[in-house]
Write a protein that holds these residues in place. Structure first.
Motif, PDB file in Angstrom:
ATOM      1  N   ALA A 277       0.832  -1.203   0.000  1.00 28.12           N
ATOM      2  CA  ALA A 277       0.000   0.000   0.000  1.00 28.12           C
ATOM      3  C   ALA A 277       0.869   1.256   0.000  1.00 28.12           C
ATOM      4  CB  ALA A 277      -0.928  -0.016   1.205  1.00 28.12           C
ATOM      5  N   PHE A 278       1.956   1.209   0.755  1.00 30.54           N
ATOM      6  CA  PHE A 278       2.921   2.315   0.755  1.00 30.54           C
ATOM      7  C   PHE A 278       4.193   1.847   0.069  1.00 30.54           C
ATOM      8  CE2 PHE A 278       6.769   4.083   2.621  1.00 30.54           C
ATOM      9  CZ  PHE A 278       6.591   5.436   2.325  1.00 30.54           C
ATOM     10  N   GLN A 279       4.689   2.631  -0.860  1.00 30.24           N
ATOM     11  CA  GLN A 279       5.909   2.275  -1.570  1.00 30.24           C
ATOM     12  C   GLN A 279       7.013   3.274  -1.256  1.00 30.24           C
ATOM     13  OE1 GLN A 279       5.016   1.936  -5.762  1.00 30.24           O
ATOM     14  NE2 GLN A 279       4.703  -0.254  -5.568  1.00 30.24           N
ATOM     15  N   ALA A 280       8.172   2.740  -0.917  1.00 24.30           N
ATOM     16  CA  ALA A 280       9.338   3.602  -0.733  1.00 24.30           C
ATOM     17  C   ALA A 280       9.775   4.157  -2.086  1.00 24.30           C
ATOM     18  CB  ALA A 280      10.468   2.803  -0.098  1.00 24.30           C
TER      19      ALA A 280
ATOM     20  N   PRO B 156      12.875  -0.479  -1.746  1.00 25.76           N
ATOM     21  CA  PRO B 156      12.985  -1.169  -0.457  1.00 25.76           C
ATOM     22  C   PRO B 156      11.627  -1.719  -0.026  1.00 25.76           C
ATOM     23  CG  PRO B 156      14.202   0.890  -0.387  1.00 25.76           C
ATOM     24  CD  PRO B 156      13.435   0.890  -1.699  1.00 25.76           C
ATOM     25  N   GLY B 157      11.618  -2.969   0.391  1.00 23.98           N
ATOM     26  CA  GLY B 157      10.391  -3.626   0.814  1.00 23.98           C
ATOM     27  C   GLY B 157       9.636  -4.304  -0.299  1.00 23.98           C
ATOM     28  N   GLU B 158       9.992  -4.022  -1.548  1.00 26.19           N
ATOM     29  CA  GLU B 158       9.298  -4.659  -2.666  1.00 26.19           C
ATOM     30  C   GLU B 158       9.721  -6.115  -2.780  1.00 26.19           C
ATOM     31  OE1 GLU B 158       8.558  -4.041  -7.480  1.00 26.19           O
ATOM     32  OE2 GLU B 158       9.638  -2.528  -6.310  1.00 26.19           O
ATOM     33  N   ARG B 159       8.761  -6.969  -3.090  1.00 23.65           N
ATOM     34  CA  ARG B 159       9.024  -8.401  -3.203  1.00 23.65           C
ATOM     35  C   ARG B 159       9.059  -8.802  -4.669  1.00 23.65           C
ATOM     36  NH1 ARG B 159       7.376 -11.004   1.904  1.00 23.65           N
ATOM     37  NH2 ARG B 159       6.891  -9.320   3.366  1.00 23.65           N
ATOM     38  N   CYS B 160       9.883  -9.790  -4.964  1.00 28.77           N
ATOM     39  CA  CYS B 160       9.974 -10.281  -6.338  1.00 28.77           C
ATOM     40  C   CYS B 160      10.284 -11.771  -6.295  1.00 28.77           C
ATOM     41  CB  CYS B 160      11.052  -9.532  -7.111  1.00 28.77           C
ATOM     42  SG  CYS B 160      12.714  -9.696  -6.434  1.00 28.77           S
TER      43      CYS B 160
ATOM     44  N   ASP C 161      16.112  -4.400  -0.338  1.00 29.37           N
ATOM     45  CA  ASP C 161      16.450  -3.408   0.676  1.00 29.37           C
ATOM     46  C   ASP C 161      17.524  -2.492   0.110  1.00 29.37           C
ATOM     47  OD1 ASP C 161      16.289  -2.026   3.019  1.00 29.37           O
ATOM     48  OD2 ASP C 161      16.729  -3.725   4.312  1.00 29.37           O
ATOM     49  N   HIS C 162      17.572  -1.271   0.660  1.00 23.95           N
ATOM     50  CA  HIS C 162      18.542  -0.286   0.173  1.00 23.95           C
ATOM     51  C   HIS C 162      18.856   0.698   1.284  1.00 23.95           C
ATOM     52  CE1 HIS C 162      20.597   2.457  -2.570  1.00 23.95           C
ATOM     53  NE2 HIS C 162      19.955   3.443  -1.963  1.00 23.95           N
ATOM     54  N   ASP C 163      20.140   0.934   1.494  1.00 21.50           N
ATOM     55  CA  ASP C 163      20.620   1.953   2.423  1.00 21.50           C
ATOM     56  C   ASP C 163      21.873   2.548   1.802  1.00 21.50           C
ATOM     57  OD1 ASP C 163      21.716   3.522   4.411  1.00 21.50           O
ATOM     58  OD2 ASP C 163      21.617   1.988   5.973  1.00 21.50           O
ATOM     59  N   ALA C 164      21.752   3.773   1.299  1.00 21.71           N
ATOM     60  CA  ALA C 164      22.847   4.384   0.546  1.00 21.71           C
ATOM     61  C   ALA C 164      24.128   4.495   1.354  1.00 21.71           C
ATOM     62  CB  ALA C 164      22.422   5.764   0.045  1.00 21.71           C
ATOM     63  N   SER C 165      24.030   4.559   2.692  1.00 15.85           N
ATOM     64  CA  SER C 165      25.217   4.743   3.523  1.00 15.85           C
ATOM     65  C   SER C 165      25.834   3.426   3.997  1.00 15.85           C
ATOM     66  CB  SER C 165      24.860   5.591   4.754  1.00 15.85           C
ATOM     67  OG  SER C 165      23.935   4.908   5.582  1.00 15.85           O
TER      68      SER C 165
END
Length: 212
Positions: free
Chosen positions: A9-12, A120-124, A138-142
């Motif tokens: 429902a919410f997409q990053a 982030p959080g998307e499933r495939c 997942d993604h964290d630029a730092s």
């Protein structure tokens, strides 16, 4: 090689395209999760104190079927394609990560054809010889490894009494995941996709690990 299965429902926000990791990501993954363990996970009640952070079995893989389709100069007989990962010098990185709070499969971008950029959080679904497995992006630029996708195996991993036991399960998962598919003529024709319940291949995967 991957396909979306649903949208939250919410997409990053969509992160920038993942940069291919050209060297073994083992040390960077271990550094990342040791930092997380020390800074934010150590005192949580569901962690398993018998376990420590360890990345296991990382290697580069490509999809045989996708490679043949991409490089063929003439039409390819689809019945000859066995869609299985192949050890490669330029594929994406596949392995397992053990921590006191999970044992997961990891897919790390390496410039191959298993990876696809996701929010982030998307499933495939990622296709393997045992069938499609669900991965979460997942993604964290730092972070030490900014982009990765994971498939949860044991979370939390309370059933393991030692690091050796968790490592054996991680190795068994990779062995099962990448076992060579049978020849085309020996394979039973699959049922229509609409008749296959979601998660069937994943349940079979976990049963095979348990037997191993």
């Amino acid at each position: 090689m991957t396909g979306s299965i649903h949208k939250a429902a919410f997409q990053a926000e969509q992160p920038p395209p993942a940069e291919a990791i050209t060297t073994d990501p083992t040390a960077r993954l271990e550094a990342m999760y040791r930092r997380i363990w020390a800074n934010s996970m150590r005192d949580l009640p569901f962690v398993n104190p018998a376990l420590s952070v360890e990345a296991v079995g990382f290697r580069r893989w490509q999809s045989v079927g996708a490679l043949r389709l991409a490089t063929a100069s003439s039409p390819v007989d689809q019945s000859e394609l066995i869609d299985r990962p192949l050890l490669s010098a330029s594929g994406d990185w596949l392995g397992t990560v053990i921590t006191p709070w999970f044992v997961n499969l990891f897919l790390v971008p390496g410039g191959g054809n298993l990876w696809s950029d996701r929010r982030p959080g998307e499933r495939c679904h990622v296709q393997f010889p045992i069938g499609p497995l669900e991965f979460i992006a997942d993604h964290d630029a730092s972070a030490e490894i900014p982009s990765y996708q994971y498939c949860a195996l044991f979370a939390p991993p309370g059933q393991f009494t030692s690091q050796a036991a968790a490592r054996a399960a991680a190795v068994a998962a990779l062995t099962t995941l990448l076992a060579t598919a049978p020849p085309v003529e020996a394979r039973v024709q699959p049922a229509p996709s609409s008749a296959v319940k979601p998660g069937t291949s994943r349940r079979a995967f976990f049963r095979r690990i348990a037997r191993g």
